[in-house]
Design a protein around this motif. Structure first.
Motif, mmCIF file in Angstrom:
data_model
loop_
_atom_site.group_PDB
_atom_site.id
_atom_site.type_symbol
_atom_site.label_atom_id
_atom_site.label_comp_id
_atom_site.label_asym_id
_atom_site.label_seq_id
_atom_site.Cartn_x
_atom_site.Cartn_y
_atom_site.Cartn_z
ATOM 1 N N ASP A 62 0.852 -1.188 -0.226
ATOM 2 C CA ASP A 62 -0.381 0.129 0.116
ATOM 3 C C ASP A 62 0.936 0.958 0.089
ATOM 4 O OD1 ASP A 62 -2.723 -1.230 0.250
ATOM 5 O OD2 ASP A 62 -2.916 -1.298 2.764
ATOM 6 N N ALA A 63 2.143 1.042 0.688
ATOM 7 C CA ALA A 63 2.640 2.137 0.976
ATOM 8 C C ALA A 63 3.520 2.594 -0.539
ATOM 9 C CB ALA A 63 3.681 1.903 1.809
ATOM 10 N N ARG A 64 3.898 1.392 -1.109
ATOM 11 C CA ARG A 64 3.953 1.678 -3.010
ATOM 12 C C ARG A 64 3.169 1.706 -3.322
ATOM 13 N NH1 ARG A 64 7.756 -2.727 -0.762
ATOM 14 N NH2 ARG A 64 6.235 -4.302 -1.295
ATOM 15 N N GLU A 65 2.271 1.721 -3.087
ATOM 16 C CA GLU A 65 1.633 2.422 -4.216
ATOM 17 C C GLU A 65 0.861 3.813 -4.226
ATOM 18 O OE1 GLU A 65 -3.545 1.509 -6.231
ATOM 19 O OE2 GLU A 65 -2.256 -0.061 -4.097
ATOM 20 N N LEU A 66 0.711 3.949 -2.486
ATOM 21 C CA LEU A 66 0.355 5.344 -2.406
ATOM 22 C C LEU A 66 1.540 6.161 -2.773
ATOM 23 C CD1 LEU A 66 -1.813 5.136 0.752
ATOM 24 C CD2 LEU A 66 -2.616 5.571 -1.664
ATOM 25 N N CYS A 67 2.755 5.947 -2.407
ATOM 26 C CA CYS A 67 4.249 6.800 -3.370
ATOM 27 C C CYS A 67 4.026 7.159 -4.459
ATOM 28 C CB CYS A 67 4.975 5.614 -2.828
ATOM 29 S SG CYS A 67 6.748 6.529 -2.211
ATOM 30 N N GLN A 68 4.011 6.049 -5.219
ATOM 31 C CA GLN A 68 3.517 6.404 -6.235
ATOM 32 C C GLN A 68 2.388 7.053 -7.366
ATOM 33 O OE1 GLN A 68 5.633 4.717 -9.115
ATOM 34 N NE2 GLN A 68 4.150 5.563 -10.573
ATOM 35 N N VAL A 69 1.223 7.455 -6.282
ATOM 36 C CA VAL A 69 -0.269 7.867 -6.922
ATOM 37 C C VAL A 69 0.646 9.594 -6.541
ATOM 38 C CG1 VAL A 69 -2.047 8.889 -6.492
ATOM 39 C CG2 VAL A 69 -1.767 5.968 -6.800
ATOM 40 N N THR A 70 1.340 9.420 -5.268
ATOM 41 C CA THR A 70 2.389 10.587 -4.890
ATOM 42 C C THR A 70 2.617 11.759 -5.903
ATOM 43 O OG1 THR A 70 1.874 10.258 -2.631
ATOM 44 C CG2 THR A 70 3.329 12.220 -3.047
ATOM 45 N N TRP A 71 3.679 10.831 -6.516
ATOM 46 C CA TRP A 71 4.626 11.379 -7.298
ATOM 47 C C TRP A 71 4.052 12.080 -9.075
ATOM 48 C CZ3 TRP A 71 8.290 13.686 -5.917
ATOM 49 C CH2 TRP A 71 9.263 13.151 -4.781
ATOM 50 N N VAL A 72 3.088 10.374 -9.013
ATOM 51 C CA VAL A 72 1.642 11.096 -10.767
ATOM 52 C C VAL A 72 1.329 11.722 -9.984
ATOM 53 C CG1 VAL A 72 0.300 10.145 -12.033
ATOM 54 C CG2 VAL A 72 1.980 9.104 -11.424
ATOM 55 N N LYS A 73 0.746 12.990 -9.186
ATOM 56 C CA LYS A 73 -0.033 13.924 -8.695
ATOM 57 C C LYS A 73 0.927 15.359 -9.217
ATOM 58 C CE LYS A 73 -3.805 12.226 -6.850
ATOM 59 N NZ LYS A 73 -4.893 12.245 -5.838
ATOM 60 N N ALA A 74 2.652 14.675 -8.374
ATOM 61 C CA ALA A 74 3.203 15.655 -7.691
ATOM 62 C C ALA A 74 3.428 16.296 -9.589
ATOM 63 C CB ALA A 74 4.068 15.635 -7.250
ATOM 64 N N TRP A 75 3.760 15.601 -10.385
ATOM 65 C CA TRP A 75 4.513 15.472 -11.239
ATOM 66 C C TRP A 75 2.804 15.973 -12.287
ATOM 67 C CZ3 TRP A 75 8.293 16.677 -14.946
ATOM 68 C CH2 TRP A 75 7.941 16.450 -15.753
ATOM 69 N N GLN A 76 2.314 15.909 -11.936
ATOM 70 C CA GLN A 76 1.101 16.872 -12.871
ATOM 71 C C GLN A 76 0.605 17.658 -12.359
ATOM 72 O OE1 GLN A 76 -2.177 13.257 -11.500
ATOM 73 N NE2 GLN A 76 -2.048 12.662 -13.911
ATOM 74 N N ARG A 77 0.436 18.626 -11.174
ATOM 75 C CA ARG A 77 0.968 19.841 -10.891
ATOM 76 C C ARG A 77 1.757 20.216 -9.999
ATOM 77 N NH1 ARG A 77 -4.275 18.862 -6.541
ATOM 78 N NH2 ARG A 77 -4.088 22.194 -7.703
ATOM 79 N N LEU A 78 3.406 20.121 -11.037
ATOM 80 C CA LEU A 78 4.233 20.712 -10.725
ATOM 81 C C LEU A 78 3.835 22.344 -11.194
ATOM 82 C CD1 LEU A 78 7.099 18.702 -11.550
ATOM 83 C CD2 LEU A 78 7.289 20.185 -9.259
ATOM 84 N N ALA A 79 3.571 22.343 -12.400
ATOM 85 C CA ALA A 79 3.118 23.970 -13.315
ATOM 86 C C ALA A 79 2.373 24.737 -12.000
ATOM 87 C CB ALA A 79 2.376 23.759 -14.388
ATOM 88 N N GLU A 80 2.425 23.926 -10.831
ATOM 89 C CA GLU A 80 1.520 24.800 -9.631
ATOM 90 C C GLU A 80 2.349 25.541 -8.887
ATOM 91 O OE1 GLU A 80 -2.500 23.740 -8.830
ATOM 92 O OE2 GLU A 80 -2.481 22.621 -10.823
ATOM 93 N N TYR A 81 3.398 24.851 -8.757
ATOM 94 C CA TYR A 81 4.841 25.018 -7.804
ATOM 95 C C TYR A 81 5.004 25.826 -8.049
ATOM 96 C CZ TYR A 81 9.199 24.636 -5.588
ATOM 97 O OH TYR A 81 10.143 24.758 -4.512
ATOM 98 N N LYS A 82 5.655 27.377 -7.176
ATOM 99 C CA LYS A 82 5.484 28.405 -6.294
ATOM 100 C C LYS A 82 6.871 28.401 -5.279
ATOM 101 C CE LYS A 82 1.635 30.131 -8.156
ATOM 102 N NZ LYS A 82 0.653 31.017 -8.879
#
Length: 82
Positions: A62-82
């Motif tokens: 579960d931790a590995r899967e949620l970690c993967q989901v976290t990184w995918v979301k981070a990649w998708q929302r990087l443009a919003e990073y300030k």
């Protein structure tokens, strides 16, 4: 003890070479679409993120899967990073 997969471990070189300025630069490059820079950010922070999630879930898969989901979301929302 349940550790993240070997391929995701931080190498001592990565830990020592990256400081906050370097991380900020990598994040900016990743936000501009640089996948290699994002990969370096993931490599640097993977264990920290995994360990937080593992402490909550207590299940390695579960931790590995949620970690993967976290990184995918981070990649998708990087443009919003300030």
């Amino acid at each position: 003890m349940n550790n993240p997969p070997d391929h995701a471990s931080n190498s001592p070189d990565v830990e020592e070479e990256l400081d906050s300025i370097a991380i900020d630069r990598l994040v900016a490059q990743a936000a501009a679409g640089d996948e290699e820079a994002f990969g370096q950010v993931v490599q640097f922070y993977y264990n920290r993120i995994y360990n937080v999630i593992f402490r909550v879930t207590r299940h390695p898969e579960d931790a590995r899967e949620l970690c993967q989901v976290t990184w995918v979301k981070a990649w998708q929302r990087l443009a919003e990073y300030k």
